[in-house]
Design a protein around this motif. Structure first.
Motif, PDB file in Angstrom:
ATOM      1  N   GLN A  89       0.828  -1.201   0.000  1.00 29.99           N
ATOM      2  CA  GLN A  89       0.000   0.000   0.000  1.00 29.99           C
ATOM      3  C   GLN A  89       0.864   1.253   0.000  1.00 29.99           C
ATOM      4  N   GLY A  90       1.963   1.210   0.774  1.00 25.43           N
ATOM      5  CA  GLY A  90       2.873   2.352   0.818  1.00 25.43           C
ATOM      6  C   GLY A  90       3.495   2.625  -0.537  1.00 25.43           C
ATOM      7  N   ALA A  91       3.884   1.555  -1.228  1.00 26.25           N
ATOM      8  CA  ALA A  91       4.493   1.703  -2.558  1.00 26.25           C
ATOM      9  C   ALA A  91       3.490   2.255  -3.559  1.00 26.25           C
ATOM     10  N   GLU A  92       2.269   1.730  -3.522  1.00 27.72           N
ATOM     11  CA  GLU A  92       1.239   2.202  -4.458  1.00 27.72           C
ATOM     12  C   GLU A  92       0.924   3.678  -4.218  1.00 27.72           C
ATOM     13  N   ASN A  93       0.814   4.068  -2.952  1.00 31.63           N
ATOM     14  CA  ASN A  93       0.520   5.460  -2.622  1.00 31.63           C
ATOM     15  C   ASN A  93       1.654   6.392  -3.041  1.00 31.63           C
ATOM     16  N   THR A  94       2.876   5.911  -2.906  1.00 34.97           N
ATOM     17  CA  THR A  94       4.035   6.722  -3.303  1.00 34.97           C
ATOM     18  C   THR A  94       4.000   7.017  -4.796  1.00 34.97           C
ATOM     19  N   LEU A  95       3.657   6.009  -5.602  1.00 28.04           N
ATOM     20  CA  LEU A  95       3.569   6.197  -7.052  1.00 28.04           C
ATOM     21  C   LEU A  95       2.485   7.203  -7.402  1.00 28.04           C
ATOM     22  N   ILE A  96       1.361   7.152  -6.698  1.00 27.03           N
ATOM     23  CA  ILE A  96       0.284   8.122  -6.953  1.00 27.03           C
ATOM     24  C   ILE A  96       0.746   9.526  -6.565  1.00 27.03           C
ATOM     25  N   ALA A  97       1.503   9.631  -5.458  1.00 24.79           N
ATOM     26  CA  ALA A  97       2.029  10.935  -5.042  1.00 24.79           C
ATOM     27  C   ALA A  97       2.935  11.517  -6.119  1.00 24.79           C
ATOM     28  N   MET A  98       3.746  10.676  -6.760  1.00 24.00           N
ATOM     29  CA  MET A  98       4.629  11.169  -7.816  1.00 24.00           C
ATOM     30  C   MET A  98       3.835  11.531  -9.069  1.00 24.00           C
ATOM     31  N   GLU A  99       2.777  10.800  -9.344  1.00 24.28           N
ATOM     32  CA  GLU A  99       1.878  11.190 -10.436  1.00 24.28           C
ATOM     33  C   GLU A  99       1.306  12.574 -10.175  1.00 24.28           C
ATOM     34  N   ASN A 100       1.042  12.856  -8.902  1.00 29.82           N
ATOM     35  CA  ASN A 100       0.435  14.137  -8.529  1.00 29.82           C
ATOM     36  C   ASN A 100       1.438  15.274  -8.430  1.00 29.82           C
ATOM     37  N   GLY A 101       2.751  14.960  -8.561  1.00 32.69           N
ATOM     38  CA  GLY A 101       3.728  16.047  -8.607  1.00 32.69           C
ATOM     39  C   GLY A 101       4.908  15.956  -7.671  1.00 32.69           C
ATOM     40  N   ALA A 102       4.980  14.939  -6.787  1.00 32.34           N
ATOM     41  CA  ALA A 102       6.174  14.806  -5.939  1.00 32.34           C
ATOM     42  C   ALA A 102       7.397  14.525  -6.807  1.00 32.34           C
ATOM     43  N   VAL A 103       8.547  15.068  -6.412  1.00 29.09           N
ATOM     44  CA  VAL A 103       9.774  14.901  -7.203  1.00 29.09           C
ATOM     45  C   VAL A 103      10.322  13.490  -7.087  1.00 29.09           C
ATOM     46  N   ASP A 104      10.402  12.993  -5.851  1.00 27.96           N
ATOM     47  CA  ASP A 104      11.113  11.740  -5.610  1.00 27.96           C
ATOM     48  C   ASP A 104      10.591  11.141  -4.312  1.00 27.96           C
ATOM     49  N   PHE A 105      11.123   9.978  -3.962  1.00 31.61           N
ATOM     50  CA  PHE A 105      10.721   9.339  -2.715  1.00 31.61           C
ATOM     51  C   PHE A 105      11.899   8.573  -2.149  1.00 31.61           C
ATOM     52  N   ILE A 106      11.774   8.222  -0.895  1.00 31.08           N
ATOM     53  CA  ILE A 106      12.771   7.357  -0.265  1.00 31.08           C
ATOM     54  C   ILE A 106      12.017   6.398   0.647  1.00 31.08           C
ATOM     55  N   ALA A 107      12.448   5.154   0.677  1.00 30.33           N
ATOM     56  CA  ALA A 107      11.785   4.140   1.495  1.00 30.33           C
ATOM     57  C   ALA A 107      12.360   4.140   2.903  1.00 30.33           C
ATOM     58  N   LYS A 108      11.488   4.203   3.886  1.00 30.42           N
ATOM     59  CA  LYS A 108      11.940   4.069   5.271  1.00 30.42           C
ATOM     60  C   LYS A 108      12.475   2.654   5.471  1.00 30.42           C
ATOM     61  N   PRO A 109      13.613   2.512   6.150  1.00 26.46           N
ATOM     62  CA  PRO A 109      14.228   1.181   6.240  1.00 26.46           C
ATOM     63  C   PRO A 109      13.436   0.160   7.039  1.00 26.46           C
ATOM     64  N   SER A 110      12.611   0.610   7.994  1.00 30.49           N
ATOM     65  CA  SER A 110      11.901  -0.392   8.813  1.00 30.49           C
ATOM     66  C   SER A 110      10.541   0.110   9.283  1.00 30.49           C
ATOM     67  N   GLY A 111       9.692   0.448   8.325  1.00 32.03           N
ATOM     68  CA  GLY A 111       8.319   0.764   8.682  1.00 32.03           C
ATOM     69  C   GLY A 111       8.074   2.228   8.976  1.00 32.03           C
ATOM     70  N   THR A 112       6.854   2.502   9.462  1.00 38.68           N
ATOM     71  CA  THR A 112       6.390   3.874   9.659  1.00 38.68           C
ATOM     72  C   THR A 112       7.306   4.670  10.591  1.00 38.68           C
ATOM     73  N   ILE A 113       7.635   4.072  11.736  1.00 39.75           N
ATOM     74  CA  ILE A 113       8.607   4.706  12.639  1.00 39.75           C
ATOM     75  C   ILE A 113       9.885   3.884  12.564  1.00 39.75           C
ATOM     76  N   SER A 114      10.892   4.434  11.901  1.00 39.41           N
ATOM     77  CA  SER A 114      12.146   3.700  11.666  1.00 39.41           C
ATOM     78  C   SER A 114      13.223   4.192  12.623  1.00 39.41           C
ATOM     79  N   LEU A 115      13.511   3.372  13.613  1.00 40.18           N
ATOM     80  CA  LEU A 115      14.565   3.740  14.567  1.00 40.18           C
ATOM     81  C   LEU A 115      15.926   3.801  13.888  1.00 40.18           C
ATOM     82  N   ASP A 116      16.055   3.098  12.765  1.00 38.41           N
ATOM     83  CA  ASP A 116      17.332   3.052  12.044  1.00 38.41           C
ATOM     84  C   ASP A 116      17.320   3.975  10.819  1.00 38.41           C
ATOM     85  N   LEU A 117      16.622   5.095  10.933  1.00 37.16           N
ATOM     86  CA  LEU A 117      16.515   6.022   9.800  1.00 37.16           C
ATOM     87  C   LEU A 117      17.883   6.553   9.362  1.00 37.16           C
ATOM     88  N   HIS A 118      18.852   6.524  10.278  1.00 32.75           N
ATOM     89  CA  HIS A 118      20.201   7.015   9.931  1.00 32.75           C
ATOM     90  C   HIS A 118      20.792   6.275   8.735  1.00 32.75           C
TER      91      HIS A 118
END
Length: 377
Positions: A89-118
């Motif tokens: 669902q996250g991937a599908e929504n990201t693609l729609i966001a880019m269709e709507n005008g977002a420049v780019d995206f990045i995947a969080k490494p481990s879910g919505t709250i990623s403690l390892d975001l570094h």
């Protein structure tokens, strides 16, 4: 001293807002001027702070990232970098966001709250830096949508790549390289496409304009992490007359089918009897930081002179595809098309391709499908 560019961070997690903000604490040219808890809050903060760039979480309460991107691009267009979970669902929504005008995206490494975001700090900072240079006028353009009709869901079985219909020879355009190559309109064809930042929008613009019975298979490398390429393939398949799928190891090439290299795998070709099959390779290391890499796909296809090639390089950072284009041009008949600077979100890969002086045609993204078709029977 130049004023720093202003960044607004939008995420429903205070922890994530703090982590992302820390990434830019000592940045020489970007400063965090505010944060927002959801899309509605973001719209108010954009009016208040007038940021130059935004990072936007996809999944948020009250107003999610998709609706926020749409509202921002309609009201006060800005470069936006999405942060997404790697769920389907996250991937599908990201693609729609880019269709709507977002420049780019990045995947969080481990879910919505990623403690390892570094782990993605360097990549996120880099994407925000590049987003600042994206031409907002191109992000605002509505992306092409093919009108839906019943025949799209009733595709006939594709003809194999080995068909060789007899048609009149086509006239060549003026050539960029020193020794013009002959173009055999009646021989078998293959289309190879490489793209990166801004690629999902560009691919939708091109792939959805190709006719169902196109007499060539299509190989696509889009720089994307694992999980997102399948959603991209499914999205394009829904919108297109041709069949689009994420490539699988052993797929036999069929005319009228586009194969998107899965994230994390190089895509290559091998001959299987009189046909050609797809090889997915996770052993070969990334090339120029990418796996899949356009260069690897182009180089693999260049080994076979069984068909003429139409190579397309579209929007993206860096120079992936240029070395592969040189390999393609050394063996067999190749027509090379590069997306023009006029429509690129990032004029990196096409620029590098043009600089090889091996590109035959430069076209705006909305004209690339037509450019491809004139080289086909």
């Amino acid at each position: 001293m130049l004023a720093k560019k202003k960044l607004l961070i939008v995420d429903d997690s205070a922890f994530m807002r703090k982590l992302i903000g820390d990434f830019f604490t000592h940045h020489p040219t970007i400063e965090v001027i505010g944060t927002a808890r959801n899309g509605k809050d973001a719209l108010q903060k954009i009016d208040q702070y007038k940021p130059d760039v935004v990072t936007m979480d996809v999944e948020m309460p009250i107003m999610n990232g998709l609706d926020a991107v749409k509202a921002i691009m309609e009201k006060q267009p800005l470069p936006i970098v999405m942060l997404s979970s790697t769920t389907q669902q996250g991937a599908e929504n990201t693609l729609i966001a880019m269709e709507n005008g977002a420049v780019d995206f990045i995947a969080k490494p481990s879910g919505t709250i990623s403690l390892d975001l570094h782990k993605i700090q360097q990549e996120l900072v880099q994407k925000v830096e590049h987003a600042l240079h994206a031409p907002v006028r191109n992000l605002r353009k509505p992306v092409y949508r093919r009108p839906l009709h019943s025949s799209m869901t009733l595709r006939q079985e594709q003809a194999p790549v080995l068909t060789t219909p007899t048609v009149p020879r086509q006239t060549l355009p003026a050539k960029a390289q020193k020794a013009p190559q002959r173009w055999h309109a009646a021989s078998k064809k293959i289309i190879v496409i490489g793209t990166s930042t801004g690629g999902p929008r560009a691919l939708q613009e091109v792939i959805t304009k190709l006719p169902e019975h196109i007499q060539a298979p299509i190989l696509i490398v889009q720089h994307m992490p694992a999980g997102f390429t399948k959603s991209l393939a499914n999205r394009l398949d829904q919108l297109s007359a041709i069949h689009v799928k994420e490539a699988e190891h052993g797929d036999i090439l069929q005319n009228g089918t586009a194969y998107i290299a899965p994230g994390g795998y190089h895509m290559k070709l091998r001959k299987v009897g009189m046909s050609f099959g797809i090889v997915l390779d996770q052993e070969e290391p990334p090339r120029s930081g990418h796996r899949p890499a356009v260069d690897v796909m182009f180089e693999s296809v260049s080994q076979y002179d069984d068909f003429d090639k139409i190579a397309v390089i579209m929007t993206g950072m860096g120079y992936d595809g240029s070395k592969g284009l040189e390999a393609l041009k050394r063996n067999g008949h190749v027509m090379a098309i590069a997306e023009s600077q006029n429509t690129c979100i990032v004029y990196g890969m096409p620029k590098a391709a043009v600089e090889t002086q091996l590109v035959d045609e430069v076209a705006d993204v909305e004209d690339i499908a037509q450019s491809i078709l004139k080289y086909l029977p």
